[in-house]
Motif scaffolding. Structure first.
Motif: not given
Length: 516
Positions: A303-306, A338-343, A366-371
């Protein structure tokens, strides 16, 4: 006097009533897992089945009236992600009610290459943390590779390969079912076939199975057909049975290819190779947004590299182009829920519209914050039915957070594909949800209703057995299960959980002489 006493003793013996059984499930329509159905009784003593047959007069401490009900072996789920539930500190969560309320009494964990290399510890947990269902575990290729190599895109050194092989051998000797892989996912996707064969060989030498989320279920890299060929080839080269996880034709580029894939498996089976598969009865798969859309080259290093690549202007055009193409393969932004999180509960298309952005920009943000987890609607009913009809395809859930398949796969398969659509008969559904799985994976004493077998039993109402879980409300328990017995203990009684945690860890037994 002596003769009189002997006669009295003989009469007492002849007239003595047999010891009552612990439980009789009486008068239901019984599907044993291997025979035509009949109306009769299942008699249980301790953790074993004592008698299965036409109506008997055997007495019991508890009698359950199953008239009008279906009585079957407890269902066995060969592909789940229920490890966290089974290891939870919360006793109620460890009951795994989403499974029990569908009649599932045994679950496999460690799939998709994620199985903890410390299989001994995984299996030992049940002693201190009682569980509601039986479970068995794979050793995961991905977990092994991460432990030895990390997330890098490279081949192992000779020393690293030796270390990985040693981890697999050790896990097999501790009771692992076999080696599981998720070759679509980074960093497992960085491994060449020969590396996988080397590790699978260690599992094969100890009686294990090669279980694989294949390298490509669509057209992402080598293509669906080539990925099936690779899995079968790995099994052949390593000398062990092959099990294809959640078999499907994923995405618009491969819709309609079920027949060709079935032909490949049938050819291998005719040649004498053991090849099976499992399938969940849903048109949407479950994955993460990044796994669905981000190209594998961008995931190299984790993830860090992504995230660094997201910030690299030199890569922006290439990333957008590849994500756009992967979105097309998935059927577009409307096909990703999307099946989890705020969205949660919104499609990527809806999220992009609300943000005033295109779908690719919204996905990256979205992926930046949480996948987040997503339900990806990517299969056709024709392909689903074609795979389901095969006698080597068993029922599985791929149970994962946010998808209704956790709470409803077995119930949905019955209600939709047996009762409503007639894709399978009731007997086929039951046997491919129990006996086929037990026999394929050599779960001794499981998957059948017969004297001497472990007393894992489900009683369900053929009129009301159905899933309630939906993509919008994925955590609704199924209906219609009246009784579930796990190792002779009633876990569901009158349609309600009893709170009993009678599950056991099931260790695979390696052949004699294959372990130190």
């Amino acid at each position: 006097m002596f003769r009189f006493l002997l006669a009295c003793a003989a009469l007492a013996t002849i007239g003595a009533a047999p010891e009552p059984a612990d439980l009789v499930i009486r008068g239901g329509t019984i599907y044993t897992g291997s025979a035509a159905p009949f109306v009769g009784d299942v008699v249980i003593m301790g953790d074993r089945i004592r008698h299965v047959g036409p109506n008997s007069d055997i007495q019991a401490r508890r009698v359950i009236d199953a008239k009008g009900m279906i009585v079957a072996p407890g269902f066995i789920d060969p592909h789940t992600h229920a490890g966290d539930m089974l290891a939870s500190d919360e006793a109620r969560e460890r009951l795994v009610l989403p499974f029990l309320m569908q009649g599932v009494t045994t679950a496999f964990i460690g799939n998709d290459g994620g199985g903890d290399p410390d299989v001994a510890a995984t299996l030992a947990r049940a002693k201190d943390k009682p569980v509601g269902v039986n479970y068995a575990s794979y050793i995961g290729f991905g977990a092994v590779r991460r432990q030895v190599i990390g997330a890098e895109r490279r081949d192992p050194t000779d020393a690293e390969l030796k270390e990985m092989r040693g981890l697999v051998a050790k896990a097999m000797c501790e009771g692992a079912l076999g080696l599981s892989t998720g070759l679509f996912y980074a960093p497992q996707s960085f491994a060449k076939t020969a590396e996988v064969v080397a590790l699978a060989g260690e599992a094969g030498a100890r009686g294990g199975t090669y279980d694989s989320h294949i390298r490509d279920e669509s057209s992402y890299n080598i293509g669906l057909g080539a990925a099936i060929d690779e899995a079968i080839g790995i099994g052949s080269a390593a000398g062990l049975p092959v099990h294809i996880s959640h078999i499907k034709a994923l995405g618009v580029d491969v819709h309609g290819q079920a027949g060709a894939i079935i032909a490949k498996v049938e050819a291998a089976r005719r040649a004498g190779q053991e090849v099976t598969a499992d399938q969940y009865p849903w048109s949407a798969s479950g994955t993460s947004l990044a796994a669905a859309l981000v190209p594998l080259w961008a995931q190299d290093g984790g993830r860090a590299a992504l995230l660094k690549r997201f910030d690299d202007p030199a890569l922006a055009e290439r990333l957008r182009r590849d994500i756009t193409e992967n979105l097309r393969k998935r059927g577009g932004a409307k096909a990703l829920l999307i099946t989890e999180g705020a969205e949660k509960g919104r499609t990527l298309a809806e999220i992009a519209a609300r943000r005033g952005e295109d779908a690719v920009t919204a996905a990256i943000a979205m992926i930046r914050i949480h996948d987040p987890s997503v339900a990806s609607f990517n299969q056709t009913e024709a392909d689903i039915a074609a795979f389901m009809r095969q006698p080597w395809v068993m029922t599985g859930s791929d149970a994962s957070t946010g998808h209704p398949r956790v709470y409803g796969s077995f119930a949905r398969k019955y209600a939709k594909y047996v009762k409503a659509d007639g894709v399978l008969t009731l007997r086929q559904f039951i046997e491919r949800s129990s006996a086929l799985t037990a026999d394929s994976f050599e779960l001794k004493g499981r998957g059948h209703l017969r004297p001497g077998a472990f007393a894992d039993v489900v009683v369900f109402d053929p009129q009301t057995f159905a899933a309630r879980a939906t993509y919008e409300q994925p955590e609704l328990l199924a209906t219609g299960v009246r009784t579930v017995v796990v190792n002779g203990v009633i876990a569901v009684d009158g349609g309600k959980p009893t709170g009993a945690a009678a599950g056991r860890a099931l260790a695979h037994e390696p052949p004699a002489g294959s372990c130190p």
